[in-house]
Write an enzyme that holds these catalytic residues in place. Structure first.
Site, PDB file in Angstrom:
ATOM      1  CB  CYS A  47      -7.067   4.992  12.068  1.00 14.24           C
ATOM      2  SG  CYS A  47      -7.217   3.507  13.090  1.00 14.24           S
ATOM      3  CG  HIS A  48     -10.215   6.189  17.384  1.00 11.96           C
ATOM      4  ND1 HIS A  48     -10.376   7.315  18.153  1.00 11.96           N
ATOM      5  CD2 HIS A  48     -11.426   5.955  16.804  1.00 11.96           C
ATOM      6  CE1 HIS A  48     -11.632   7.742  18.078  1.00 11.96           C
ATOM      7  NE2 HIS A  48     -12.290   6.931  17.254  1.00 11.96           N
ATOM      8  CB  THR A  49      -4.177   3.121  15.555  1.00 14.31           C
ATOM      9  OG1 THR A  49      -5.152   2.106  15.732  1.00 14.31           O
ATOM     10  CG2 THR A  49      -2.815   2.581  15.973  1.00 14.31           C
ATOM     11  CG  HIS A  69      -2.189   3.097  10.452  1.00 10.07           C
ATOM     12  ND1 HIS A  69      -2.666   4.108  11.247  1.00 10.07           N
ATOM     13  CD2 HIS A  69      -2.999   2.035  10.668  1.00 10.07           C
ATOM     14  CE1 HIS A  69      -3.711   3.681  11.931  1.00 10.07           C
ATOM     15  NE2 HIS A  69      -3.945   2.424  11.592  1.00 10.07           N
ATOM     16  CD  GLU A  70      -8.220   2.909   7.918  1.00  4.14           C
ATOM     17  OE1 GLU A  70      -8.206   2.174   8.932  1.00  4.14           O
ATOM     18  OE2 GLU A  70      -9.124   3.730   7.703  1.00  4.14           O
ATOM     19  CB  CYS A  99       9.212 -11.630   5.543  1.00  8.27           C
ATOM     20  SG  CYS A  99       9.354 -13.034   6.687  1.00  8.27           S
ATOM     21  CB  CYS A 102      10.003 -15.176   9.757  1.00 10.99           C
ATOM     22  SG  CYS A 102       8.285 -14.596   9.901  1.00 10.99           S
ATOM     23  CB  CYS A 105       5.686 -15.694   7.195  1.00 14.83           C
ATOM     24  SG  CYS A 105       5.632 -13.893   7.412  1.00 14.83           S
ATOM     25  CB  CYS A 113       5.726 -10.946   9.721  1.00 14.04           C
ATOM     26  SG  CYS A 113       7.185 -10.836   8.647  1.00 14.04           S
ATOM     27  NE  ARG A 117      12.522  -2.762  12.757  1.00 16.83           N
ATOM     28  CZ  ARG A 117      11.932  -2.238  11.680  1.00 16.83           C
ATOM     29  NH1 ARG A 117      11.680  -2.999  10.632  1.00 16.83           N
ATOM     30  NH2 ARG A 117      11.583  -0.970  11.639  1.00 16.83           N
ATOM     31  CB  CYS A 180      -5.799   0.017   9.531  1.00 15.08           C
ATOM     32  SG  CYS A 180      -5.897  -0.133  11.333  1.00 15.08           S
ATOM     33  NE  ARG A 375     -11.173   4.184   9.512  1.00 11.91           N
ATOM     34  CZ  ARG A 375     -11.189   3.822  10.788  1.00 11.91           C
ATOM     35  NH1 ARG A 375     -11.978   4.478  11.636  1.00 11.91           N
ATOM     36  NH2 ARG A 375     -10.438   2.816  11.214  1.00 11.91           N
TER      37      ARG A 375
END
Length: 380
Positions: A47-49, A69-70, A99, A102, A105, A113, A117, A180, A375
């Site tokens: 992925c480009h990310t 991440h995919e 989660c 929070c 969510c 979420c 962080r 993703c 892809r």
């Protein structure tokens, strides 16, 4: 022989410095700690990310790192306190946690979420586990995680809030795209832009995300879907997915937003920008109609200047918004998207142009950067 509680040695693609190619290394993957799950990655896409975050122009990159991440995989072992997963489960990790506790969510109007962080640069966040340590070691050195996933490793460790259990019969080499790209583009149209029946749409960029946005606009009932890309070879698939008009900005004698405004008698109802960069964001916003047009930003480009918007542009009735993971609440939504694929609501097979062994990850990125793939699936 069981690997539960033991360090696993396996192959991973490590990036040691910004701008450098992937290096296939033997890494050590530690057992999961509390509320963590160790996964055997079965299929991962490029992925480009990932490329964005190892680009020298991206200021938030950390090294050495295992990106990716995919993906989709199978649970190998679970840490203390994990109740929703067991070894053998088919799963999809994702960078947007849920989660379910929070304030975000519990708010039905956002998919953020509190476990994400760093809200300023969410794609660069989650570079370590929640206890601020890594589960990866290579050549005696700790290696950073990436977006809470790090799928360019045969085994990875993720938080249990960054993970969804999926149908036992799911094809992991296809549903990995739901981690993703497809979810982001499809959801950008369905959830964020909220495309309406009979509306006009313009989609900027026909990578995996942009093509997924085409499907989203079609499913939402748009009457006209204008797509733009500099690669004419992508137009055939775009039309098969529902695009009605195809524009190559390099073949036009004036700015593409002017052409779209003329084609639609004043601008589209919805523009979805899937490339990133000032020029494309500006064109997407300019192509929307006054008095109700909505521009949704999806793409991110490293090192480009920010989009400047005057109050007058919005006062005239335009809306500018953006999406993260297509607005889906990840843990709840990903299993449903898997079921939708299995029930043939959309066809992920059309997105997979190449399947390569994991060792050819650099070749996969060359195909992506040269615009020769939509892809590419890497298998272990």
């Amino acid at each position: 022989m069981s690997t539960k509680g033991k360090v696993i040695k396996c192959k991973a693609a490590v990036v040691w410095e910004a701008g450098k190619p992937f290096s296939i290394e033997e890494v050590e993957v530690a057992p999961p700690k509390a509320h963590e799950v160790r996964i055997q990655v079965m299929a991962t896409s490029v992925c480009h990310t990932d490329a964005l975050n190892i680009d020298p122009n991206f200021k938030n990159g950390v090294f050495p790192v295992i990106v990716g991440h995919e993906c989709a995989g199978i649970v190998e072992s679970i840490g203390p306190g994990v109740t929703n997963f067991k070894p053998g489960d088919k799963v999809i990790p994702f960078y947007t946690p849920q989660c379910k506790k929070c304030k975000f969510c519990l708010n039905p109007h956002t998919n953020f979420c509190g476990k994400l962080r760093d809200f300023k640069t969410p794609t660069a966040d989650q570079k370590l586990m929640e206890d601020k340590t890594s589960r990866f070691t290579c050549k005696g050195k700790p290696v950073y995680h990436f977006m809470g996933v790090s799928s360019f490793s045969q085994y990875t460790v993720v938080s249990d809030v960054n993970l969804a259990k999926i149908h036992d019969d799911a094809n992991l080499e296809r549903v990995c795209l739901l981690g993703c790209g497809f979810s982001t583009g499809y959801g950008a149209a369905i959830n964020t832009a909220k495309v309406t029946p009979g509306s006009t749409c313009a989609i900027f960029g026909l990578g995996g995300v942009g093509l997924s946005a085409v499907i989203g606009c079609k499913v939402a009932g748009a009457s006209r879907i204008i797509v733009t890309d500099i690669n004419n070879e992508k137009f055939t698939l775009a039309k098969a997915l529902g695009a009605t008009d195809c524009l190559n900005p390099r073949e036009l004698d004036r700015p593409i937003q002017e052409v779209i405004i003329e084609m639609t008698n004043g601008g589209v109802d919805f523009a979805i920008e899937c490339i990133g960069g000032y020029q494309h964001m500006r064109a997407a916003l300019d192509s929307t109609s006054v008095g109700g047009g909505t521009c949704t930003l999806v793409g991110v480009k490293a090192g480009d200047k920010a989009l400047d918007v005057s109050p007058e542009e919005l006062i005239m009735g335009r809306t500018l918004n953006a999406t993260l993971f297509g607005g889906w609440k990840s843990v709840d939504s990903v299993p449903k998207l898997v079921n939708d694929y299995m029930n043939k609501k959309f066809n992920l097979d059309l997105f997979v142009t190449h399947t390569l062994p994991f060792d050819k990850v650099n070749e996969a990125y060359d195909l992506m950067n040269q615009g020769k793939s939509i892809r590419t699936i890497l298998t272990f």
